[in-house]
Scaffold this active site. Structure first.
Site, PDB file in Angstrom:
ATOM      1  N   ASP A 326       0.864  -1.166   0.000  1.00 43.99           N
ATOM      2  CA  ASP A 326       0.000   0.000   0.000  1.00 43.99           C
ATOM      3  C   ASP A 326       0.906   1.222   0.000  1.00 43.99           C
ATOM      4  OD1 ASP A 326      -2.535   1.251   0.246  1.00 43.99           O
ATOM      5  OD2 ASP A 326      -2.140   1.612   2.359  1.00 43.99           O
ATOM      6  N   ASP A 613      -2.339  -0.984   5.789  1.00 47.02           N
ATOM      7  CA  ASP A 613      -2.734  -0.547   7.131  1.00 47.02           C
ATOM      8  C   ASP A 613      -4.218  -0.246   7.244  1.00 47.02           C
ATOM      9  OD1 ASP A 613      -2.731   1.656   5.525  1.00 47.02           O
ATOM     10  OD2 ASP A 613      -1.444   2.902   6.772  1.00 47.02           O
ATOM     11  N   ASP A 617      -7.364  -2.765   3.057  1.00 46.85           N
ATOM     12  CA  ASP A 617      -6.313  -3.729   2.737  1.00 46.85           C
ATOM     13  C   ASP A 617      -6.606  -5.128   3.264  1.00 46.85           C
ATOM     14  OD1 ASP A 617      -4.710  -1.735   1.576  1.00 46.85           O
ATOM     15  OD2 ASP A 617      -4.011  -1.102   3.545  1.00 46.85           O
TER      16      ASP A 617
END
Length: 886
Positions: A326, A613, A617
């Protein structure tokens, strides 16, 4: 599809009046119908079910079978020892998984405790679990959104949705918007607000359209509940090995009976010999050793800020060849930062670190206007408010223009709040000789309402060339993925109305800001690439921004290596999977896209790690071979779905964890090959004696002692061997690679055969000292005991010495460092002490049917025991010479 309907249609469909809200009775009825507004967690596994789950393993089945047979033939000591090994192995696994279950419980605490709602015409605060579809929610800055809401009113409303979209800049909301496209991404649904996101600016009202598991977060929680329990490469290896050894043990037993029938030998005696061989074929200590080595690896990893939740995940890390990361908060710092500013013909970069910088007259005016026209605060490293405004306040702070000082010296007396149509915000502040309007916003809009420019401290008329200059720099900043804001001012003699503020302004300049990359990540990405690992960026952010960061970090080299969520939707699954290796950046993606990306990589046989996080996700963390959550900024949902948590939120820790994972796998492989060499030695010795009609040189209890005591200590010590310094210069291990690849099988066979032959040689010497040979009939029991003691000690000692050569497949014991693994030296010393104890302490000697050896025989035993070590070192020497020639 609430986002495609008008406010009136939504209210009508939900049977509610926005002015009064639901009645108390109607709310109660809906609560019974829809249930409480909270996420449902997965049912917890009991300790018993966790315990039995650990026993589902072929090697364990074979061990239990061996225990059952030993009970049938009355060898109760052997049975108890085997069962203790099985229980120890299961207990270690249960403890680790029980800790993990505790961490997952945080999933249910994700929802917000209180919410402002309108019921019976009154606004009141209630527990968010009591909210029902149709409730009218009142939103203001700083409040979490308690459910999924269709906005019915919004005033300058901005909501921070990074947990769902991965975008660090708050989304602007407008209740009047209607989105016709059914595939509108979450980040673009400007008329909706989603559960567990945060209001950062403005105010609004909305009607609840979904609660609990029906919300966007609820849908994610559902995906997490779908168990995806794939076996790790190590589990697959050990299961295959267990099956092979299990069938091998059964096959050997059957073969011995066939031989016994041909040789017309005593069948009961042969049955005991068959048990000896079955026990010899199975490394009883293997499951416990692997569990212990993994548990020690987990402890080591926690010291480098990586908490592993499931033991086999440690080893999976060693095979990882794709890291999907990410962007926001993982590769970047998750805080907007001003990196450039421009006053006419004067473009400057902001230093990345430090404070107390000097600025010229125009630059000071630029920063002063930005700080005074911001509502954010920043003191002692703590900030509040909109991230963009926080970046502006920090910029002033670094150039000695502190917010508190400026706001007390130039008090605000009026303002015109930001709105998305004007894309501007203005404040009116006291100035030395009157008042000054400070305006910030989109530079093109500022230029439309300006007639002057500030140049070298003087106000001069704004020309078309100047406008072109500002816009050209703004465009260059945008191309570098910077967010551009302009500032302007106007002096007045008196307090003016807000409608008069944004007219005839004086342009000062612009700033460019970005969520900057973490400083240490670039080096980590270079390390990962050297180790044959491909880093990939996945983000909800815009394509240009993502590619700019990816280029800076070395993830991508051009915009052609990027693709958006909308472009992914246009491709079929097969086409996307075929093209997946062309891309390094995935922008504007939804949670579903993330899962699709992970699955496409896995379809090519890759071992995929996904880091993240946000709540968005979590499904992809669950689907990846190894999901890595952030410990500081990570949501509880993402931590619950992950296999590993980084306590320092540092991408670099992932690379260190992969290095640790590779070393742990390498160590487990050493331990397994060592154990199999030892077991093969036992099989060779016993099987050859049966085949050639010799007395059996080893009894089942003696074999069990060696397998559980003598072998186990060096195997555990090999499992904690110091890591190979060159491990990150090699390509990731192919997960399909056999345990016996790269010559490991040859080493196991060579070592095992030598150990077996030397054990028989020691047995022969023990008999010959008393005038007997291997083929002699009616050998007295005491002579057999002495010869078996020789064989028993050679077998144990040769295995202990052989463990030294197993530390590295190519380097000699001196290149590796003879004493660099102190645990192994300790294990060998302890092994010899135990072996000496067994043959010299009377009650142990009687139990194992052994006796004390003479000094001459001890010397002979040590010489025999050193042969496998010496031969393997010579083989490695020739291999090194051959490698240098090639």
């Amino acid at each position: 599809m609430w986002f495609s309907k008008s406010q009136e249609e939504v209210l009508k469909e939900l049977h509610v009046d926005s002015a009064t809200g639901l009645t108390k009775d109607e709310a109660k009825a809906r609560l019974e119908k829809y249930g409480e507004n909270k996420l449902k967690g997965k049912a917890k596994k009991s300790l018993i079910s966790l315990f039995f789950a650990q026993l589902k393993d072929m090697l364990i089945y074979v061990l239990l079978g061996a225990a059952a047979i030993t009970i049938v033939i009355g060898e109760y000591v052997d049975a108890i020892i085997i069962l203790l090994v099985v229980v120890l192995n299961a207990v270690i696994g249960v403890i680790q998984e029980y800790k993990a279950e505790k961490a997952i419980e945080a999933l249910q605490k994700m929802t917000t405790p209180k919410a402002l709602i309108r019921r019976d015409g009154e606004v009141r605060e209630i527990n968010s679990e009591e909210i029902v579809p149709g409730d009218i929610i009142v939103l203001d800055a700083g409040r979490f959104i308690p459910a999924d809401i269709r906005l019915i009113e919004s005033v300058n409303l901005q909501i921070e949705e990074s947990a769902l979209t991965g975008e660090s800049v708050p989304s602007e909301k407008n209740a009047k918007d209607i989105h016709e496209d059914p595939k509108t991404p979450i980040g673009d649904k400007s008329n909706m607000a989603f559960m567990s996101t945060l209001t950062t600016y403005g105010r609004g009202e909305g009607v609840v359209v979904a609660t609990a598991m029906e919300t966007e977060i609820g849908k994610i929680a559902k995906i997490l509940d779908e168990d995806i329990e794939e076996m790790t490469p190590l589990q697959k290896r050990l299961e295959e090995l267990g099956k092979v050894l299990g069938f091998l043990a059964i096959g050997i037993c059957a073969l011995i009976f066939v031989i016994a029938l041909f040789q017309k030998r005593d069948l009961f005696e042969m049955f005991l010999t068959a048990i000896s061989l079955a026990v010899a074929a199975i490394p009883e200590g293997l499951p416990a050793i692997v569990a212990i080595v993994l548990a020690l690896g987990v402890t080591r990893m926690s010291k480098i800020n990586a908490i592993v939740k499931k033991l086999p995940a440690v080893e999976t890390l060693g095979s990882v060849n794709i890291i999907c990361s990410d962007k926001t908060g993982t590769l970047t710092q998750n805080k907007m930062t001003v990196v450039k500013f421009y006053t006419l013909d004067n473009l400057k970069d902001v230093p990345s670190e430090g404070t107390g910088f000097e600025a010229d007259k125009d630059e000071k005016e630029l920063m002063k206007s930005f700080v005074l026209c911001s509502d954010a605060t920043y003191e002692n490293g703590e900030s509040t408010g909109d991230p963009t405004e926080v970046a502006l306040v920090i910029l002033g702070d670094r150039y000695n223009l502190e917010r508190r000082t400026l706001h007390s010296e130039y008090k605000r007396v009026g303002e015109k709040p930001f709105d998305s149509d004007r894309k501007l915000m203005s404040t009116l502040n006291e100035e030395e000789n009157g008042y000054r309007v400070h305006t910030k916003g989109a530079i093109d809009n500022i230029l439309k309402i300006s007639k002057n420019a500030l140049v070298d401290g003087k106000i001069i008329p704004l020309t078309e060339e100047m406008k072109a200059s500002y816009l050209k720099v703004a465009e260059d900043m945008s191309d570098d993925a910077l967010r551009v804001l302009g500032a302007a001012f106007k002096n007045t003699d008196s307090i003016i109305e807000s409608d008069e503020m944004e007219k005839d302004l004086t342009v000062i300049g612009i700033v460019g800001m970005i969520d900057p990359p973490r400083l240490e990540v670039r080096d980590s990405i270079a390390d990962a690439k050297r180790a044959g690992i491909t880093p990939v960026m996945i983000t909800g952010d815009h394509k240009n921004t993502a590619v700019a960061i990816a280029k800076e970090l070395g993830i991508a080299s051009s915009i052609e290596q990027s693709i958006t969520g909308a472009e992914i939707d246009e491709l079929s699954d097969e086409e996307f999977s075929r093209r997946i290796n062309n891309y390094r950046v995935f922008a504007r993606v939804s949670p579903e896209h993330k899962v699709k990306i992970v699955k496409a990589y896995k379809a090519h046989g890759n071992i995929v790690s996904m880091t993240g996080d946000g709540v968005n996700d979590a499904p992809s963390l669950k689907n990846a071979d190894i999901g890595v959550a952030m410990g500081i900024t990570g949501t509880d949902v993402s931590k619950g779905a992950s296999d590993m948590i980084l306590t320092d939120d540092n991408f670099t820790t992932i690379v260190h964890a992969i290095e640790e994972g590779r070393n742990i796998y390498s160590n487990i492989k050493k331990a397994v090959i060592f154990l199999l060499s030892c077991n093969l030695g036992e099989i060779v010795a016993v099987f050859a004696s049966v085949l050639f009609f010799w007395p059996v040189p080893l009894l089942p209890t003696q074999i069990l002692w060696i397998n559980l005591i003598t072998d186990t200590l060096p195997a555990i010590a090999l499992g904690v061997d110091p890591g190979d310094k060159d491990v990150m210069k090699k390509k990731p291990r192919d997960p399909k690679e056999s345990f016996f690849a790269n010559g490991a099988g040859f080493r196991a066979i060579l070592g095992g055969t030598l150990i077996g032959i030397l054990t028989l040689a020691a047995f022969y010497f023990g008999l010959s000292e008393h005038g007997f040979t291997l083929g002699s009939k009616n050998i007295p029991e005491e002579v057999l005991t002495y010869a078996r003691t020789m064989a028993f000690v050679v077998l144990a000692a040769s295995q202990l010495f052989y463990s030294l050569t197993m530390r590295n497949s190519s380097k000699s014991i001196f290149q590796v460092g003879l004493f660099s693994n102190k645990y192994l030296i300790g294990a060998i010393i302890v092994g010899f002490i135990l072996q000496f104890g067994v043959i010299s302490i009377p009650f142990l000697a009687n139990a194992f049917k052994v006796q004390m050896l003479s000094a001459y025989d001890w010397g002979l035993v040590i010489i025999f025991a050193l042969v496998p070590l010496a031969v393997n070192e010579i083989v490695k020497l020739f291999a090194r010479i051959q490698e240098r020639k090639s």
